[in-house]
Design a protein around this motif. Sequence first.
Motif, PDB file in Angstrom:
ATOM      1  N   THR A  80     -32.518  28.218 -51.983  1.00  0.00           N
ATOM      2  CA  THR A  80     -32.497  27.126 -51.016  1.00  0.00           C
ATOM      3  C   THR A  80     -33.867  26.456 -50.978  1.00  0.00           C
ATOM      4  OG1 THR A  80     -33.128  28.618 -49.214  1.00  0.00           O
ATOM      5  CG2 THR A  80     -30.762  28.279 -49.596  1.00  0.00           C
ATOM      6  N   GLN A  81     -33.903  25.314 -50.330  1.00  0.00           N
ATOM      7  CA  GLN A  81     -35.171  24.599 -50.157  1.00  0.00           C
ATOM      8  C   GLN A  81     -36.105  25.438 -49.298  1.00  0.00           C
ATOM      9  OE1 GLN A  81     -34.765  20.391 -49.283  1.00  0.00           O
ATOM     10  NE2 GLN A  81     -36.534  20.438 -47.926  1.00  0.00           N
ATOM     11  N   THR A  82     -37.368  25.548 -49.747  1.00  0.00           N
ATOM     12  CA  THR A  82     -38.282  26.448 -49.058  1.00  0.00           C
ATOM     13  C   THR A  82     -39.710  25.939 -49.139  1.00  0.00           C
ATOM     14  OG1 THR A  82     -39.106  28.738 -49.004  1.00  0.00           O
ATOM     15  CG2 THR A  82     -38.573  27.825 -51.155  1.00  0.00           C
ATOM     16  N   GLU A 134     -41.790  20.806 -49.075  1.00  0.00           N
ATOM     17  CA  GLU A 134     -40.981  21.958 -49.433  1.00  0.00           C
ATOM     18  C   GLU A 134     -40.438  21.786 -50.851  1.00  0.00           C
ATOM     19  OE1 GLU A 134     -37.998  22.378 -46.450  1.00  0.00           O
ATOM     20  OE2 GLU A 134     -39.436  22.768 -44.824  1.00  0.00           O
ATOM     21  N   THR A 165     -42.101  28.338 -48.999  1.00  0.00           N
ATOM     22  CA  THR A 165     -42.804  29.552 -49.410  1.00  0.00           C
ATOM     23  C   THR A 165     -42.295  29.998 -50.767  1.00  0.00           C
ATOM     24  OG1 THR A 165     -43.022  30.241 -47.095  1.00  0.00           O
ATOM     25  CG2 THR A 165     -43.392  31.909 -48.783  1.00  0.00           C
ATOM     26  N   HIS A 209     -35.449  30.875 -56.094  1.00  0.00           N
ATOM     27  CA  HIS A 209     -35.154  30.627 -54.675  1.00  0.00           C
ATOM     28  C   HIS A 209     -33.925  29.736 -54.614  1.00  0.00           C
ATOM     29  CE1 HIS A 209     -37.106  26.572 -55.010  1.00  0.00           C
ATOM     30  NE2 HIS A 209     -37.814  27.223 -55.917  1.00  0.00           N
TER      31      HIS A 209
END
Length: 411
Positions: free
Chosen positions: A362-364, A339, A366, A360
């Motif tokens: 937050t941690q993602t 991620e 996608t 983004h």
Amino acid sequence: MSNATAVAAVTLTLQAILGSSVPADPGLTDTTVTTLPPDKARGNNNANQLNLFLYQVLPNPAWRNMNMPGQVIAGETGSPPLPLTLHYLITAFGRDNDTVQPFSHQLLGKAMSVLYDHALLGPDEIRAATAASLPTSDLDRQVERVRITLQPLSLEEISKLWTGLATQYRLSVSYEVSVALIESTQPSRTPLPVLTRGPADQGISSQGNLLSPFPALEEVKLPNQQPSALLGDTLTLSGQHLDGANRKVVFNHPLLANPQEITPLAGGTATQLKVNVPNTPALWPAGFYTVAVLVQGPLETHRRTTNQLVFSLAPRITIAPLTTASASSITYTVTCSPEIRPEQRAVLLFGDQEILAEPHATQTATLTFIANNVGPNDYLIRLRVDGVDSLLVNRSVTPPAFDPTQKVKVI
């Protein structure tokens, strides 16, 4: 060793020596010795006068990195003293401004004769000169004697010096006084004596080659000759003296709160270990890692750490849509493992274009990318995270080939 009053102590001693010796000459009994800046030295004084001015302070290269003898012994770490070389300008002002006769010439000659006879400052002279105004000075007890040396100046140096002093040139001579050692206030590090050498005081150990006797890493080998590893890959670590107890492989990354210790796979030898990179996308970020080995040798009670080697951990990605119609802008969604964290820089290399990921918070896993003005064609893609690209080339085949899954089509 001397303290911070060393510079002032040298000046006072020179002033005292000149002040007691020069007026002893019958023709110079009215001589005074001052320590004023040259532009303020003369004032309204019409008597014979010598002015002693400290115009430059330089480090002494001979003592710059030397510990003090008698204070630091072998095996200890001390702070070298501050060694200073002092440069003085002695200016002579004759009685009645030399209108009767050139008293300044006689005065300067006498001063130079006195300093020639005092090439070394004696401890008694220093103590006598500093007893009243600098009772805390201990220049007289420093290990190195203070030496006085005539310092010739060229016409260019004289011109620059007096221009910098912003006053009219007067008959002068320069002296170098060295060395004043100012003791560091930093404490020395003094280890305790060694009681035994080696386990059971068996002494040193030796071996029949030039290899280091301590564990060391030489190479990190990645699977399939790839430039980067993926989550779940097995790394092969090669080195020396990697056998022993309590073996762990330590991984570190700038975004990890703490180094990660992983147990190596069974079957390791003294020269090779294998370890799996955990397949935990949320915990192991993409980027550059350092790897080291912790191992406890025979008869040892602690673990030693090898040197660190660097390898890169690449993201594994899928992209959608794989096929789309040409448009002024196309939105692509990239799913990646590991991620991506907000502080990481993620870029999609789309053919020869570089497309920055949409923000983004937050941690993602996608990411969204918007490609503009893309014409019909097949485009190879890579995701670059903190300087590490996803794997585009399949190197397990001969010759290497592009991975067909890392491609999109625009029609």
